[in-house]
Design a protein around this motif. Structure first.
Motif, mmCIF file in Angstrom:
data_model
loop_
_atom_site.group_PDB
_atom_site.id
_atom_site.type_symbol
_atom_site.label_atom_id
_atom_site.label_comp_id
_atom_site.label_asym_id
_atom_site.label_seq_id
_atom_site.Cartn_x
_atom_site.Cartn_y
_atom_site.Cartn_z
ATOM 1 N N UNK A 37 10.435 -7.417 -18.101
ATOM 2 C CA UNK A 37 11.256 -6.416 -17.419
ATOM 3 C C UNK A 37 10.495 -5.816 -16.248
ATOM 4 N N UNK A 38 11.221 -5.182 -15.336
ATOM 5 C CA UNK A 38 10.591 -4.623 -14.130
ATOM 6 C C UNK A 38 9.551 -3.559 -14.465
ATOM 7 N N UNK A 39 9.664 -2.911 -15.618
ATOM 8 C CA UNK A 39 8.672 -1.901 -16.008
ATOM 9 C C UNK A 39 7.444 -2.529 -16.670
ATOM 10 N N UNK A 40 7.423 -3.880 -16.778
ATOM 11 C CA UNK A 40 6.271 -4.573 -17.342
ATOM 12 C C UNK A 40 6.413 -4.940 -18.804
ATOM 13 N N UNK A 41 7.415 -4.444 -19.482
ATOM 14 C CA UNK A 41 7.599 -4.748 -20.907
ATOM 15 C C UNK A 41 7.970 -6.212 -21.072
ATOM 16 N N UNK A 42 7.323 -6.859 -22.039
ATOM 17 C CA UNK A 42 7.590 -8.259 -22.335
ATOM 18 C C UNK A 42 8.232 -8.383 -23.708
ATOM 19 N N UNK A 81 9.005 -22.325 -15.379
ATOM 20 C CA UNK A 81 9.469 -21.764 -14.113
ATOM 21 C C UNK A 81 10.244 -20.470 -14.354
ATOM 22 N N UNK A 82 10.050 -19.473 -13.501
ATOM 23 C CA UNK A 82 10.742 -18.194 -13.692
ATOM 24 C C UNK A 82 12.214 -18.261 -13.288
ATOM 25 N N UNK A 83 13.037 -17.535 -14.021
ATOM 26 C CA UNK A 83 14.427 -17.289 -13.652
ATOM 27 C C UNK A 83 14.514 -15.783 -13.458
ATOM 28 N N UNK A 84 14.782 -15.356 -12.231
ATOM 29 C CA UNK A 84 14.681 -13.938 -11.877
ATOM 30 C C UNK A 84 16.049 -13.347 -11.572
ATOM 31 N N UNK A 87 16.626 -7.073 -12.714
ATOM 32 C CA UNK A 87 15.952 -6.214 -13.687
ATOM 33 C C UNK A 87 14.925 -6.920 -14.545
ATOM 34 N N UNK A 88 14.866 -8.253 -14.468
ATOM 35 C CA UNK A 88 13.927 -8.969 -15.338
ATOM 36 C C UNK A 88 13.698 -10.392 -14.837
ATOM 37 N N UNK A 89 12.622 -10.972 -15.359
ATOM 38 C CA UNK A 89 12.298 -12.377 -15.108
ATOM 39 C C UNK A 89 12.119 -13.047 -16.457
ATOM 40 N N UNK A 90 12.728 -14.216 -16.612
ATOM 41 C CA UNK A 90 12.660 -14.933 -17.884
ATOM 42 C C UNK A 90 11.948 -16.259 -17.673
ATOM 43 N N UNK A 91 11.070 -16.595 -18.623
ATOM 44 C CA UNK A 91 10.310 -17.841 -18.593
ATOM 45 C C UNK A 91 10.520 -18.584 -19.899
ATOM 46 N N UNK A 92 10.574 -19.888 -19.848
ATOM 47 C CA UNK A 92 10.572 -20.701 -21.066
ATOM 48 C C UNK A 92 9.135 -20.767 -21.559
ATOM 49 N N UNK A 93 8.934 -20.606 -22.848
ATOM 50 C CA UNK A 93 7.605 -20.665 -23.455
ATOM 51 C C UNK A 93 7.466 -22.025 -24.126
ATOM 52 N N UNK A 94 6.375 -22.714 -23.819
ATOM 53 C CA UNK A 94 6.146 -24.035 -24.405
ATOM 54 C C UNK A 94 4.728 -24.120 -24.955
ATOM 55 N N UNK A 95 4.557 -24.917 -25.998
ATOM 56 C CA UNK A 95 3.190 -25.120 -26.493
ATOM 57 C C UNK A 95 2.407 -25.991 -25.525
ATOM 58 N N UNK A 96 1.122 -25.778 -25.459
ATOM 59 C CA UNK A 96 0.248 -26.614 -24.637
ATOM 60 C C UNK A 96 -0.238 -27.744 -25.527
ATOM 61 N N UNK A 97 0.048 -28.939 -25.116
ATOM 62 C CA UNK A 97 -0.380 -30.121 -25.879
ATOM 63 C C UNK A 97 -1.819 -30.426 -25.504
#
Length: 122
Positions: A37-42, A81-84, A87-97
């Protein structure tokens, strides 16, 4: 986002909570996202499908932020990749192989040529 630590810490043992979070992230049936979120909350979360047997699910489930942040800092998960929006930016979280390092083949020892008194190889 916390800065990424050196990759050597990726081998540190996981806590039980971190292992459970990583198990969920590694499950391709449950895509995990982090919303910043724009206030930094994840907020790390995934969609839990409805289980017809128990009648549970059909909702978003939040994952513990502290454990997710530690996994990211240790290099065990990465963000896509970010989707903005405003009010917020969303990222897909993936495991690092992690691929095992190529097996090292020891170099052949250098042979020393021994010469006789006439300069010929013995």
């Amino acid at each position: 986002m916390p800065p990424a630590a050196d990759r050597s810490s990726a081998r540190a043992p996981l806590t039980r909570a971190e292992a459970e979070v990583l198990r969920i992230i590694c499950d391709a049936r449950h895509p995990v996202f982090v919303t910043v979120h724009t206030n930094g909350r994840r907020r790390y979360s995934y969609w839990r499908p409805l289980d017809s047997g128990t009648g549970r699910g059909g909702c978003y489930v939040a994952l513990p932020t502290a454990e997710c942040d530690r996994l990211q800092a240790a290099g065990r998960i990465s963000l896509g990749e970010p989707v903005t929006d405003p009010t917020r930016t969303t990222y897909r979280v993936r495991p690092v192989r992690v691929t095992p390092a190529a097996a090292r083949i020891p170099a052949a020892p250098r042979l020393r040529v021994v010469r006789d008194g006439m300069g010929r190889a013995a």
